[in-house]
Enzyme design. Structure first.
Site, PDB file in Angstrom:
ATOM      1  N   SER A  39       0.792  -1.195  -0.001  1.00 35.13           N
ATOM      2  CA  SER A  39       0.124  -0.011   0.013  1.00 35.13           C
ATOM      3  C   SER A  39       0.862   1.240   0.115  1.00 35.13           C
ATOM      4  O   SER A  39       1.928   0.999   0.557  1.00 35.13           O
ATOM      5  CB  SER A  39      -0.791   0.106   1.195  1.00 35.13           C
ATOM      6  OG  SER A  39      -1.428   1.322   1.409  1.00 35.13           O
ATOM      7  N   TYR A  64      -2.495   0.244  10.257  1.00 29.30           N
ATOM      8  CA  TYR A  64      -2.597  -0.517   8.890  1.00 29.30           C
ATOM      9  C   TYR A  64      -1.287  -0.391   7.976  1.00 29.30           C
ATOM     10  O   TYR A  64      -0.963  -1.305   7.328  1.00 29.30           O
ATOM     11  CB  TYR A  64      -3.853   0.213   7.882  1.00 29.30           C
ATOM     12  CG  TYR A  64      -4.043  -0.320   6.567  1.00 29.30           C
ATOM     13  CD1 TYR A  64      -4.473  -1.625   6.251  1.00 29.30           C
ATOM     14  CD2 TYR A  64      -3.507   0.757   5.464  1.00 29.30           C
ATOM     15  CE1 TYR A  64      -4.336  -1.914   5.027  1.00 29.30           C
ATOM     16  CE2 TYR A  64      -3.600   0.437   4.200  1.00 29.30           C
ATOM     17  CZ  TYR A  64      -3.951  -0.860   3.887  1.00 29.30           C
ATOM     18  OH  TYR A  64      -4.011  -1.136   2.556  1.00 29.30           O
TER      19      TYR A  64
END
Length: 247
Positions: A39, A64
């Site tokens: 990501s 995250y």
């Protein structure tokens, strides 16, 4: 990213424990090449633009992001220990038809058609490297068929964060054209033919003001180039949205 603020343990279970099982499955079943989704969030506190895979990414701003960085590190150990080729693809703000209902574009669209207010964080001053789903898939397919290989020039004296002496690589997949959040919303308003009611709010914890993908490595090595403009991509999403929900 935002749900990780509410339920961090779910990310421990899926992104750390779950990914560990994937790596073990690859190790014990002769997998030739593992390609996994990382990501753009791993860039965290980085401010040098555009984000490059050769930059250090040791300061995540959300759990995250930390778990996605951990995935890259876990993959590296398996590449090193078991000669398992692994490639991590850092996705940049994916959007398009069939996205999750909790993703921004679909939440915006649902609110607009219902005449409800949308929340615009950072007072609309975000810039995101929005990347259409078809361009993401194109990048994944191109990378799949070429297992990661060691970088013979890699040196611990001057380490390259995007490559390794092991068969391990990471790449950015992005549009390479940052777009202001209000322009993104404007494209959706135009596609739906209706203006949004907006509530402007401060930036959320764990969020970053801007993202911008340096995709030079993907272009050079895989002849990859994103093709969808924001206007085209959002219009395609809106067509799907209106058909799927009969709006």
């Amino acid at each position: 990213m935002r749900y990780s603020l509410e339920n961090p343990l779910s990310y421990i279970d899926s992104n750390l424990v779950g990914f560990g099982h994937i790596l073990e499955g690859c190790r014990h079943n002769g997998v030739e090449h593992l390609v996994y989704a990382s990501s753009s969030s791993v860039y965290g506190a980085n401010t040098s633009m555009p984000f490059s895979v050769h930059d250090n990414v040791d300061h995540p701003l959300s759990l995250y992001a930390a778990t996605k960085k951990a995935n890259e590190l876990m993959a590296h150990t398996y590449s090193h220990l078991y000669d398992l080729p692994t490639t991590g693809l850092r996705f940049f703000t994916v959007y398009g038809p069939w996205d999750r209902p909790d993703m921004a574009l679909q939440k915006f669209a649902q609110a607009i058609v219902k005449n409800e207010t949308i929340k615009v964080f950072n007072h609309g001053n975000h810039r995101r490297d929005f990347t259409y789903i078809d361009d993401i898939v194109e990048g994944v397919i191109r990378v799949l068929n070429r297992p990661a290989s060691p970088n013979p020039d890699w040196s611990s004296d001057k380490p390259d964060s995007g490559t390794s002496m092991a068969p391990w690589r990471v790449y950015n997949i992005g549009n390479n054209r940052p777009v202001n959040l209000l322009d993104y919303i404007g494209a959706l308003e135009k596609a739906l033919g209706k203006e949004a009611k907006k509530e402007f709010l401060p930036i959320q914890p764990g969020d970053v003001p801007d993202t911008w993908a340096d995709v030079d490595d993907l272009i050079a090595e895989f002849d990859y180039q994103s093709s969808m403009t924001i206007e085209q991509g959002v219009a395609s999403f809106a067509d799907w949205f209106q058909d799927y929900y009969k709006k």
